[in-house]
Motif scaffolding. Structure first.
Motif, mmCIF file in Angstrom:
data_model
loop_
_atom_site.group_PDB
_atom_site.id
_atom_site.type_symbol
_atom_site.label_atom_id
_atom_site.label_comp_id
_atom_site.label_asym_id
_atom_site.label_seq_id
_atom_site.Cartn_x
_atom_site.Cartn_y
_atom_site.Cartn_z
ATOM 1 N N SER A 419 -2.993 -2.677 7.496
ATOM 2 C CA SER A 419 -2.636 -1.414 8.208
ATOM 3 C C SER A 419 -3.562 -0.545 8.808
ATOM 4 O O SER A 419 -4.868 -0.740 8.598
ATOM 5 N N ARG A 421 -3.707 2.617 8.847
ATOM 6 C CA ARG A 421 -3.784 4.032 8.182
ATOM 7 C C ARG A 421 -5.013 4.139 7.328
ATOM 8 O O ARG A 421 -5.311 3.044 6.577
ATOM 9 N N GLU A 447 1.564 9.222 1.797
ATOM 10 C CA GLU A 447 2.136 8.901 3.287
ATOM 11 C C GLU A 447 1.036 8.709 4.226
ATOM 12 O O GLU A 447 1.075 8.284 5.386
ATOM 13 N N GLN A 451 2.040 2.134 4.238
ATOM 14 C CA GLN A 451 3.345 1.825 5.345
ATOM 15 C C GLN A 451 4.357 1.217 4.317
ATOM 16 O O GLN A 451 4.046 0.510 3.245
ATOM 17 N N ARG A 452 5.594 1.629 4.455
ATOM 18 C CA ARG A 452 6.590 1.431 3.657
ATOM 19 C C ARG A 452 6.861 0.013 3.775
ATOM 20 O O ARG A 452 7.392 -0.667 2.647
ATOM 21 N N ASN A 454 4.682 -2.378 3.975
ATOM 22 C CA ASN A 454 3.461 -3.287 3.663
ATOM 23 C C ASN A 454 3.365 -3.123 2.048
ATOM 24 O O ASN A 454 3.274 -2.087 1.267
#
Length: 469
Positions: A419, A421, A447, A451-452, A454
């Protein structure tokens, strides 16, 4: 010969090298006076006396050798007898003051005692005065005075004076023949085990002189390096260190000789070993407590190591707490590793004891602070009750070094593999004492890093950005 000298020989009280063996009159012997011995002891002493006479004859000596009566005597006894006019005690006290054995080095006082012993007929004292004048110890160099002292010692029959004259005679350009009287003098003395003669004969060989017999310069230097006289051994170490004539420098052999001399407390060897081979110096330095360094006279001029907290740092002087309030150990910095020394910091010192409570630091280590940590990532719910999921990083810190940490800044980053993020936070910890543990936390909104779609678990990375100490 005074019977007490024989008793000292029985006990093995004979640290002086063979070349320093001399005659002592009964008046010079400590505690002179009638001594009554049991018959068995008398027979034993008589047998030893006859054995020494036979050994002296085998070595070509015409007089009975008498071992130094004072080399291992307690310092108070040496002082008392020296003050009472005993020339052997005066000579020994001068040597201790010159070499720093159980006393602070004081060349001027050493020369004074040598002068008193020489006035009472000591050839050894004359030779010691010659060395001091030659090398500028206790007074400025004086070649003319040194030459007169050497001549006087030689006329008194002092073996080392005769050897020194032979060595000086070899410095003349024409002194190269194997039948040169100077070479013959060195050869004869070297064969009898005289360390100074072995040193000078080795140097003569390295200089290209023709020497009769199968002498080997390296072997002669090795024997000189093992001499009981630290000055002879130190000179042999110098030849090994620098090389001379046809010999190349041999730092390893020089280090070995210097290490043994340093363990005996010969100050020039201690200083040279720290410079030439710091690791070897660290190996021979004995661990001592600051309190013992303050009180123990027997540590004078010996290599020591100890550690502690600096309470004061000034130019040319540090203070380290000794455990006794108001009684610190004074440090004279004179080596490497002093750049990071600050008040409040812990230091490790390797040095030589100058006087009780004073150490000349030849090597210094100021260890870096050590901060260790472990962490765990847990999930939690937002306290506001909004149903937001949180990640909490629990960080356990510990100061595992020897330095107190004033400020530590750490960067905590949270991310999810595969990810893009990533979230990070800096945390600052202040005043972390040595050995102290502390827990800190950092909270992240889920959040920000997840990631939803992942399924990989969220991971953390921790790095120390800076430490002030």
């Amino acid at each position: 010969m005074h019977v007490l000298a024989v008793l000292h020989a029985v006990s093995g009280d004979c640290r002086q090298p063979r070349e320093s063996i001399r005659r002592v009159s009964p008046a010079d012997a400590p505690g002179s006076g009638p001594i009554t011995l049991p018959p068995a002891m008398f027979r034993r002493c008589a047998s030893l006396w006859l054995g020494l006479l036979f050994a002296g004859a085998c070595l070509g000596q015409t007089t009975l050798p008498v071992f130094d009566l004072y080399s291992r005597a307690p310092l108070p006894r040496v002082k008392r007898d020296a003050e009472n006019g005993n020339r052997e005690a005066q000579l020994e006290l001068g040597r201790r003051l010159l070499l720093g054995r159980e006393v602070q080095i004081d060349p001027s006082a050493a020369m004074s005692w040598f002068g008193k012993a020489a006035a009472r007929g000591s050839g050894d004292a004359l030779f010691e005065l010659y060395l001091c004048c030659r090398d500028g110890i206790g007074e400025p160099k004086n070649p003319e005075k040194a030459a007169k002292l050497l001549e006087a010692a030689a006329k008194a029959g002092h073996p080392r004076a005769l050897i020194e004259q032979a060595h000086l005679a070899l410095q003349a350009p024409a002194a190269t023949g194997a039948k040169n009287p100077a070479i013959q003098t060195l050869v004869e003395a070297a064969r009898k085990g005289n360390a100074l003669a072995q040193l000078y004969l080795a140097r003569a060989i390295l200089a290209g002189h023709r020497i009769p017999g199968d002498f080997n310069a390296a072997q002669l230097l090795a024997r000189a390096g093992a001499s009981d006289d630290p000055r002879v051994a130190f000179e042999a170490a110098r030849v090994f260190r620098d090389g001379e004539g046809s010999a190349r420098p041999d730092p390893a052999r020089a280090t070995a000789v210097l290490a043994k001399l340093a363990e005996r407390g010969y100050r020039p060897a201690v200083l040279e070993l720290a410079r030439l081979a710091p690791d070897s110096f660290r190996a021979v330095a004995r661990e001592q407590s600051p309190a013992r360094i303050r009180k123990e006279v027997r540590l004078l001029n010996l290599p020591v190591t100890f550690d502690g907290e600096l309470t004061r740092v000034a130019e040319g002087e540090w203070l380290i707490a000794s455990g006794d309030p108001g009684q610190p150990v004074r440090i004279i910095p004179d080596g490497s590793g002093t750049e990071d020394a600050r008040p409040g910091r812990y230091v490790r010192v390797w040095g030589v004891v100058e006087e009780p409570g004073v150490v000349r630091a030849l090597l210094v280590a100021v260890p870096e602070p050590r901060l260790t940590y472990s962490y765990n990532v847990e999930t939690a719910q937002s306290p506001a009750g909004a149903g937001r999921e949180l990640y909490v990083v629990i960080l356990l810190l510990r100061n595992t070094g020897r330095q107190a940490i004033q400020t530590a800044e750490l960067l905590i980053e949270l991310y999810q593999p595969e990810s893009d993020r990533r979230a990070g936070k800096s945390v600052v910890v202040r005043q972390l004492a040595v050995g102290e543990r502390r827990a800190i936390t950092a909270t992240f909104d889920a959040e920000e890093v997840r990631q939803r779609d992942n399924v990989n678990p969220v991971r953390a990375e921790v790095a120390v950005k800076r430490i002030e100490w």
